[in-house]
Design a protein around this motif. Structure first.
Motif, PDB file in Angstrom:
ATOM      1  N   PRO A 255     -12.396   6.311   4.550  1.00  0.00           N
ATOM      2  CA  PRO A 255     -12.311   6.757   3.155  1.00  0.00           C
ATOM      3  C   PRO A 255     -12.135   8.275   3.081  1.00  0.00           C
ATOM      4  CG  PRO A 255     -14.564   6.188   3.701  1.00  0.00           C
ATOM      5  CD  PRO A 255     -13.725   5.794   4.880  1.00  0.00           C
TER       6      PRO A 255
ATOM      7  N   ARG B 122      -6.910  -0.198   2.320  1.00  0.00           N
ATOM      8  CA  ARG B 122      -7.419   0.834   3.209  1.00  0.00           C
ATOM      9  C   ARG B 122      -8.294   0.225   4.294  1.00  0.00           C
ATOM     10  NH1 ARG B 122     -11.847   3.066   4.432  1.00  0.00           N
ATOM     11  NH2 ARG B 122     -13.004   2.099   2.766  1.00  0.00           N
ATOM     12  N   LYS B 123      -9.170  -0.694   3.887  1.00  0.00           N
ATOM     13  CA  LYS B 123     -10.043  -1.363   4.862  1.00  0.00           C
ATOM     14  C   LYS B 123      -9.231  -2.232   5.819  1.00  0.00           C
ATOM     15  CE  LYS B 123     -14.237  -1.372   2.096  1.00  0.00           C
ATOM     16  NZ  LYS B 123     -15.183  -2.193   1.337  1.00  0.00           N
TER      17      LYS B 123
ATOM     18  N   HIS C 184       0.828  -1.203   0.000  1.00  0.00           N
ATOM     19  CA  HIS C 184       0.000   0.000   0.000  1.00  0.00           C
ATOM     20  C   HIS C 184       0.865   1.257   0.000  1.00  0.00           C
ATOM     21  CE1 HIS C 184      -3.375   2.598   1.068  1.00  0.00           C
ATOM     22  NE2 HIS C 184      -2.621   3.098   2.023  1.00  0.00           N
TER      23      HIS C 184
ATOM     24  N   LEU D  63      -6.363  -0.739  -3.628  1.00  0.00           N
ATOM     25  CA  LEU D  63      -6.188   0.358  -2.684  1.00  0.00           C
ATOM     26  C   LEU D  63      -7.313   0.370  -1.650  1.00  0.00           C
ATOM     27  CD1 LEU D  63      -4.605   2.892  -1.856  1.00  0.00           C
ATOM     28  CD2 LEU D  63      -6.063   4.174  -3.422  1.00  0.00           C
ATOM     29  N   GLU D  64      -8.538   0.140  -2.094  1.00  0.00           N
ATOM     30  CA  GLU D  64      -9.687   0.102  -1.184  1.00  0.00           C
ATOM     31  C   GLU D  64      -9.571  -1.068  -0.206  1.00  0.00           C
ATOM     32  OE1 GLU D  64     -13.293   1.393   0.464  1.00  0.00           O
ATOM     33  OE2 GLU D  64     -11.892   2.371  -0.887  1.00  0.00           O
TER      34      GLU D  64
ATOM     35  N   CYS E 138      -7.631   0.825  -8.005  1.00  0.00           N
ATOM     36  CA  CYS E 138      -8.614   1.352  -7.040  1.00  0.00           C
ATOM     37  C   CYS E 138      -9.130   0.247  -6.126  1.00  0.00           C
ATOM     38  CB  CYS E 138      -9.783   1.986  -7.783  1.00  0.00           C
ATOM     39  SG  CYS E 138      -9.334   3.534  -8.577  1.00  0.00           S
TER      40      CYS E 138
ATOM     41  N   LEU F  96      -8.423   2.365   7.850  1.00  0.00           N
ATOM     42  CA  LEU F  96      -8.443   3.795   7.534  1.00  0.00           C
ATOM     43  C   LEU F  96      -9.810   4.197   7.000  1.00  0.00           C
ATOM     44  CD1 LEU F  96      -4.975   4.037   5.762  1.00  0.00           C
ATOM     45  CD2 LEU F  96      -5.528   4.642   8.105  1.00  0.00           C
TER      46      LEU F  96
END
Length: 91
Positions: free
Chosen positions: A88, A81-82, A67, A77-78, A74, A86
């Motif tokens: 959104p 992030r989860k 990351h 990355l999502e 996308c 983190l």
């Protein structure tokens, strides 16, 4: 850690996605291709032999460090992030 006054009963685990690095560190046999490896490699081998560290493989798709170091789609990355918990980004 003992030099810092912090006791520890187990070895620190270093996770890597490089199977080549794992193979070289675990195989103490000298190879022609490994004769120019830098000094810090020898420290890793000594620490591994002494049981101070352990090495573990983590597949690329599960490596959260990607990351921070690679360009990601996308979707990936999502997912990272989860996984990191983190929130959104919202305009």
């Amino acid at each position: 850690m003992a030099d810092l006054g912090v006791g520890q009963d187990t070895a620190n685990t270093i996770y890597t996605e490089s199977q080549s690095a794992l193979a070289v560190a675990r195989n103490l046999v000298f190879h022609a291709r490994t004769n120019h490896i830098e000094v810090h490699y020898h420290y890793v081998v000594e620490s591994l032999s002494a049981g101070e560290i352990s090495l573990a493989y983590v597949p690329t798709e599960c490596n959260l460090a990607d990351h921070f170091t690679k360009a990601l789609s996308c979707e990936k990355l999502e997912a990272f992030r989860k996984a990191l918990g983190l929130l959104p980004f919202v305009d």
